[in-house]
Scaffold this active site. Sequence first.
Site, PDB file in Angstrom:
ATOM      1  N   GLY A  46       0.816  -1.205   0.000  1.00 48.25           N
ATOM      2  CA  GLY A  46       0.000   0.000   0.000  1.00 48.25           C
ATOM      3  C   GLY A  46       0.846   1.249   0.000  1.00 48.25           C
ATOM      4  O   GLY A  46       2.016   1.219   0.397  1.00 48.25           O
ATOM      5  N   GLN A  51       2.981  10.036   1.214  1.00 50.67           N
ATOM      6  CA  GLN A  51       4.272   9.346   1.120  1.00 50.67           C
ATOM      7  C   GLN A  51       5.038   9.716  -0.148  1.00 50.67           C
ATOM      8  O   GLN A  51       6.226   9.427  -0.262  1.00 50.67           O
ATOM      9  CB  GLN A  51       4.076   7.826   1.162  1.00 50.67           C
ATOM     10  N   CYS A  90       6.272  -0.234   6.973  1.00 49.77           N
ATOM     11  CA  CYS A  90       5.863   0.920   6.167  1.00 49.77           C
ATOM     12  C   CYS A  90       7.003   1.301   5.233  1.00 49.77           C
ATOM     13  O   CYS A  90       8.166   1.307   5.642  1.00 49.77           O
ATOM     14  CB  CYS A  90       5.541   2.082   7.109  1.00 49.77           C
ATOM     15  N   LEU A  91       6.667   1.619   3.991  1.00 54.85           N
ATOM     16  CA  LEU A  91       7.695   1.989   3.012  1.00 54.85           C
ATOM     17  C   LEU A  91       8.433   3.267   3.422  1.00 54.85           C
ATOM     18  O   LEU A  91       9.548   3.501   2.974  1.00 54.85           O
ATOM     19  CB  LEU A  91       7.075   2.172   1.627  1.00 54.85           C
ATOM     20  N   HIS A 132      -3.901   1.173   7.760  1.00 48.19           N
ATOM     21  CA  HIS A 132      -2.556   1.764   7.689  1.00 48.19           C
ATOM     22  C   HIS A 132      -2.516   2.926   6.703  1.00 48.19           C
ATOM     23  O   HIS A 132      -2.003   4.002   7.017  1.00 48.19           O
ATOM     24  CB  HIS A 132      -1.569   0.657   7.277  1.00 48.19           C
ATOM     25  N   GLU A 133      -3.089   2.707   5.515  1.00 43.59           N
ATOM     26  CA  GLU A 133      -3.030   3.758   4.479  1.00 43.59           C
ATOM     27  C   GLU A 133      -3.916   4.942   4.832  1.00 43.59           C
ATOM     28  O   GLU A 133      -3.539   6.093   4.621  1.00 43.59           O
ATOM     29  CB  GLU A 133      -3.397   3.185   3.108  1.00 43.59           C
ATOM     30  N   HIS A 136      -2.260   7.241   7.218  1.00 44.10           N
ATOM     31  CA  HIS A 136      -1.287   8.162   6.592  1.00 44.10           C
ATOM     32  C   HIS A 136      -1.951   9.491   6.216  1.00 44.10           C
ATOM     33  O   HIS A 136      -1.307  10.540   6.258  1.00 44.10           O
ATOM     34  CB  HIS A 136      -0.693   7.553   5.323  1.00 44.10           C
TER      35      HIS A 136
HETATM   36 CO    CO Z   1       2.976   3.277   5.507  1.00 48.74          CO
END
Ligand code: CO
Length: 148
Positions: A46, A51, A90-91, A132-133, A136
């Site tokens: 995701g 981000q 998380c990226l 999670h997304e 953000h």
């Molecule tokens: Co993340």
Amino acid sequence: MAIRNIVKIGDPILRKTSRSVLNFDEKLHILLEDMKDTLHKAQGVGLAAPQVGILRRVCIVELDEDEGVIELINPVIVEEKGEQHEVEGCLSIPDESGITVRPMYVKVKAQNRYGDTVFYEGEGLKARAFCHEIDHLNGILYKDRLEK
Ligand code: CO
């Protein structure tokens, strides 16, 4: 289409609240395509617009190739059930992970890239990914949801 840079933890943009999408235009579609490319390159499940440095309420989730990329514009969790304690990463926070507390099931109301209202349901990993997304978009990171 292009790969965009993924913002890393420490950048204040990750802590800001994103604004709603009002225009379902070409600019939004390009952002979605770029986010898709960026997610594939990073091999994540995701990605949220902040981000990639865009403070708009846009995120994508891809859990299996059959279903493809789920695009969520202005998403809201409208129902949740149960609880799960699973490993999350998380990226924007490379090489780290932690056990978070999330609902086991969520129902999300959102818009698609054309502005139509859509609903998605998710259990387990999918519920985690949606939560999670969407977090953000409110400046929340998984580290804020760690199991005590
Ligand atoms: Co993340």
